[in-house]
Design an enzyme around this catalytic site. Structure first.
Site, short mmCIF file in Angstrom:
data_model
loop_
_atom_site.label_atom_id
_atom_site.label_comp_id
_atom_site.label_asym_id
_atom_site.label_seq_id
_atom_site.Cartn_x
_atom_site.Cartn_y
_atom_site.Cartn_z
N SER A 253 0.85 -1.20 0.00
CA SER A 253 0.00 0.00 0.00
C SER A 253 0.88 1.24 0.00
O SER A 253 2.11 1.14 0.04
CB SER A 253 -0.90 -0.01 1.24
OG SER A 253 -0.08 0.17 2.38
N LYS A 254 0.23 2.37 -0.01
CA LYS A 254 0.95 3.65 -0.05
C LYS A 254 2.02 3.73 1.03
O LYS A 254 3.13 4.19 0.79
CB LYS A 254 -0.03 4.81 0.13
CG LYS A 254 -0.66 5.25 -1.17
CD LYS A 254 -0.87 6.76 -1.17
CE LYS A 254 -1.08 7.28 -2.56
NZ LYS A 254 -2.42 6.98 -3.09
N ARG A 255 1.66 3.29 2.23
CA ARG A 255 2.60 3.45 3.33
C ARG A 255 3.87 2.61 3.15
O ARG A 255 4.89 2.88 3.74
CB ARG A 255 1.89 3.20 4.66
CG ARG A 255 2.03 1.87 5.28
CD ARG A 255 1.01 1.64 6.38
NE ARG A 255 0.26 0.44 6.10
CZ ARG A 255 0.68 -0.77 6.46
NH1 ARG A 255 1.77 -0.91 7.16
NH2 ARG A 255 -0.03 -1.85 6.13
#
Ligand code: GLU
Length: 490
Positions: A253-255
Site C-alpha cells: 500500500s501507499k505506506r
C-alpha cells in the site's frame, strides 16, 4: 533469437502507475528484449467512468523514465493500430455478435435493479455470487420483444460442467471447475466491452505470444481460455507474476511505498537503481547477486527464475541500492543529475542559478553520502547560507565544556589565519598537532570546528568541507561561533 515473441503491457488508465504496475511492464519488457521480440503497450480504457485524466501520460512517462521502450503502442503506432481499446469498439461488438450467433453467448435483459436484488438474495442465502442465467434460454422472439424496451448486455454461455485448465509458465497446470464461473458479461449495454472480451480479442489480434501479468488475473484466465476456444483462436502462453507485499507481509500500500513511479523520480531515485530494484521483485539471477547492469539483466532474464512466492517491497533496500548507484556515477554525471535537486531544494533566499563551479567542488561530498538525490540539498545547504542557524550548546558535550570549546576555536582561528594554503593536507597538518598541543582528542577539536563551519555535528569530512568553503568563510564562521559561545551560559 526468437522474434516471434510478442509481449504487452495493458494498463487501464484508472490511476497513476505504481511500482506494482511498472514491475509487470518491466517483466514483459525484459522477456521481449531477452528474446529479441517486441514489446507492445495497449491502453485498456474501456471503463469510461473510472478513467483518470492524465493517467496515460503518467504511464508513458514512467515507462520512458525507466527506459522501457515499446515497439508498438501509443504515440508510436504499429501494424495493429489503434492501441487504445476505446478506439477498437467495433471489433469487440463484432466478436460478441459472432459468439451470440454461434450459440456461445446470449443477450441478457436483466435490469441493474434485478441484478442487485439477485445479489442481495444470494448473500442472504450464503450462495456464491453470480448471474442466475435467467436470460440464458430466451427465444429469438422473446429477445426481439425485450429489445424494444431495453438495450441488452451480452453474456458468455459458460459451460456448467467440467473444468477449464491452462498451463501457466510460472504456476504450472492450473485448473478451475466451470461450475464456479458464471455467465460473465462480454459487452455492456453502452457498447463497451468488458475487460475479458477486449483483452482476448486484442491479445489475439495483436499476435501476443506471452501474456505476462499480475497474479490477481489468474482467476480471469479460465474465462479467457473459454473465449479463445469459442472464438477458435489459439491462446497465448500465460505467466502470472507473484504478488508484491510490504515488509509486514500485508498487501502493498501507499505506506509501504506503493506510490506513483513518478514520485520516485521526484524523490531522487535513479532510474537505473529503480530498474534493478524492480527486477528483483520476483526474479533473481542467483541467490545472491543484487546489483546488476541492465545488460546483465536482459541477458539473463527468464520466466523460469520468476518465483511464485510473493516478493517483498523493501524501501530500505531501495534506498541502499540507490545509494550504491549514486556512488558508482562519475562525478560529472552525478553533478548533472543532482544539480536540479539542489536548485529546487535549497532555501529560496539563496541566489539562483547556483554557481556551478562552486557546486562542482562540493558535489563529491554529497555523492559519498546521499541515498537519494533529494537528500543532496540537505547535505550541502550550509555551503550556501550566509548565516548558519544553530544552537551554541552543540559545542558542549560530556567531554568538552565551554572554556575548552572556546579555547579550541580561538587557537584554531589564529592558526588558520596564518595558513598560506588552505586545503586538505595543510589543514590536517595544522589541526591534528593542535589537538595534541591543547590536550584535546582530535574528535573534540574537529567536532567544535565542524559545528562552527557547518552548524551541525554530522557533516561531510571536515578538511574537505573547509577546503570548499574557503579560508575567508571558515574564519568568519569561526569568529561568529566564538561570539555565540561567549554568550552562552554554562
Ligand atoms: N487492464 C488490465 C490491468 O489493468 C490488464 C490485465 C492483463 O494484463 O490482462 O491490469
Amino acid at each position: 533469437m526468437n522474434s516471434s515473441v510478442r509481449t504487452r503491457f495493458a494498463p487501464s488508465p484508472t490511476g497513476f502507475p505504481h511500482v506494482g504496475n511498472i514491475r509487470t511492464a518491466l517483466f514483459a519488457w525484459l522477456f521481449a528484449r531477452h528474446n529479441g521480440g517486441s514489446f507492445i503497450v495497449r491502453i485498456e480504457d474501456t471503463d469510461v467512468a473510472r478513467t483518470v485524466p492524465g493517467a496515460v501520460e503518467a504511464i508513458m512517462d514512467g515507462l520512458n523514465w525507466l527506459g522501457l521502450d515499446w515497439d508498438e503502442g501509443p504515440e508510436k503506432g504499429g501494424k495493429f493500430s489503434p492501441y487504445y481499446q476505446s478506439q477498437r469498439l467495433s471489433m469487440y461488438k463484432e466478436a460478441a455478435e459472432r459468439l451470440v450467433a454461434q450459440g456461445n453467448a446470449y443477450y441478457c435483459y436483466c435490469s441493474p435493479q434485478r441484478l442487485e436484488e439477485m445479489r442481495a438474495d444470494q448473500t442472504r442465502r450464503k450462495m456464491p455470487p453470480g448471474y442466475d442465467r435467467l436470460c440464458r434460454n430466451l427465444t429469438a422472439e422473446e429477445c426481439a420483444s425485450k429489445s424494444k424496451e431495453i438495450t441488452p448486455v451480452v453474456r458468455f454461455k459458460t459451460s456448467r460442467e467440467g473444468q477449464t485448465a491452462y498451463h501457466d509458465l510460472i504456476w504450472g497446470d492450473v485448473s478451475f471447475e466451470n461450475s464456479t464461473i458464471d455467465d460473465f458479461v462480454l459487452l455492456k449495454s453502452d457498447g463497451y466491452p468488458t475487460y475479458h472480451l477486449a483483452n482476448v480479442i486484442d491479445d489475439h489480434a495483436m499476435q501476443i505470444s506471452h501474456v505476462i501479468r499480475a497474479e490477481e488475473w489468474i482467476s480471469s484466465t479460465p474465462r479467457h481460455m473459454m473465449l479463445y476456444k469459442a472464438l477458435g483462436y489459439t491462446p497465448p502462453q500465460f505467466a502470472h507474476l507473484p504478488m508484491i507485499l510490504g515488509p509486514d507481509r500485508a498487501k502493498l500500500s501507499k505506506r509501504h511505498g506503493a506510490v506513483s513511479i513518478i514520485e520516485y523520480r521526484e524523490k531522487g531515485y535513479l532510474p537505473e537503481a529503480m530498474f534493478n530494484f524492480l527486477t528483483l521483485l520476483g526474479w533473481s539471477l542467483d541467490d545472491k547477486t543484487e546489483v546488476m547492469t541492465r545488460r546483465q539483466i536482459i541477458e539473463n532474464f527468464s520466466l523460469e527464475r520468476v518465483s511464485k512466492t510473493a516478493a517483498i517491497f523493501n524501501l530500505e533496500k531501495l534506498e541502499w541500492m540507490n545509494g550504491a548507484y549514486i556512488r558508482s556515477l562519475n562525478a560529472d554525471d552525478f553533478t548533472q543529475r543532482a544539480l536540479p535537486f539542489l536548485e529546487k531544494g535549497l532555501p529560496p533566499e539563496i541566489k539562483r542559478p547556483l554557481d556551478v563551479d562552486y557546486v562542482r567542488q562540493m558535489m563529491p561530498l554529497a555523492q559519498e553520502r546521499a541515498r537519494t538525490l533529494a537528500e543532496v540539498p540537505g547535505l550541502l545547504d550550509f555551503f550556501f547560507v550566509s548565516e548558519l542557524n544553530y544552537d551554541a550548546a552543540l559545542f558542549i558535550d560530556k567531554k568538552t565544556d565551554k572554556p575548552t570549546a572556546l579555547k579550541a576555536l580561538e587557537v584554531s582561528k589564529e592558526r588558520l589565519l596564518s595558513l598560506s594554503t588552505f586545503e586538505h593536507d595543510s589543514l590536517e597538518s595544522t589541526l591534528r598537532p593542535l589537538a595534541e598541543e591543547l590536550g584535546l582528542k582530535t574528535g573534540q577539536l574537529f567536532g567544535a570546528l565542524r559545528v562552527a563551519v557547518t552548524g551541525r555535528t554530522v557533516a561531510p569530512p571536515l578538511f574537505e568541507t573547509m577546503t570548499v568553503l574557503g579560508k575567508d568563510t571558515c574564519l568568519k564562521r569561526i569568529a561568529i561561533a566564538i561570539d555565540k559561545l561567549r554568550n552562552v551560559t554554562g
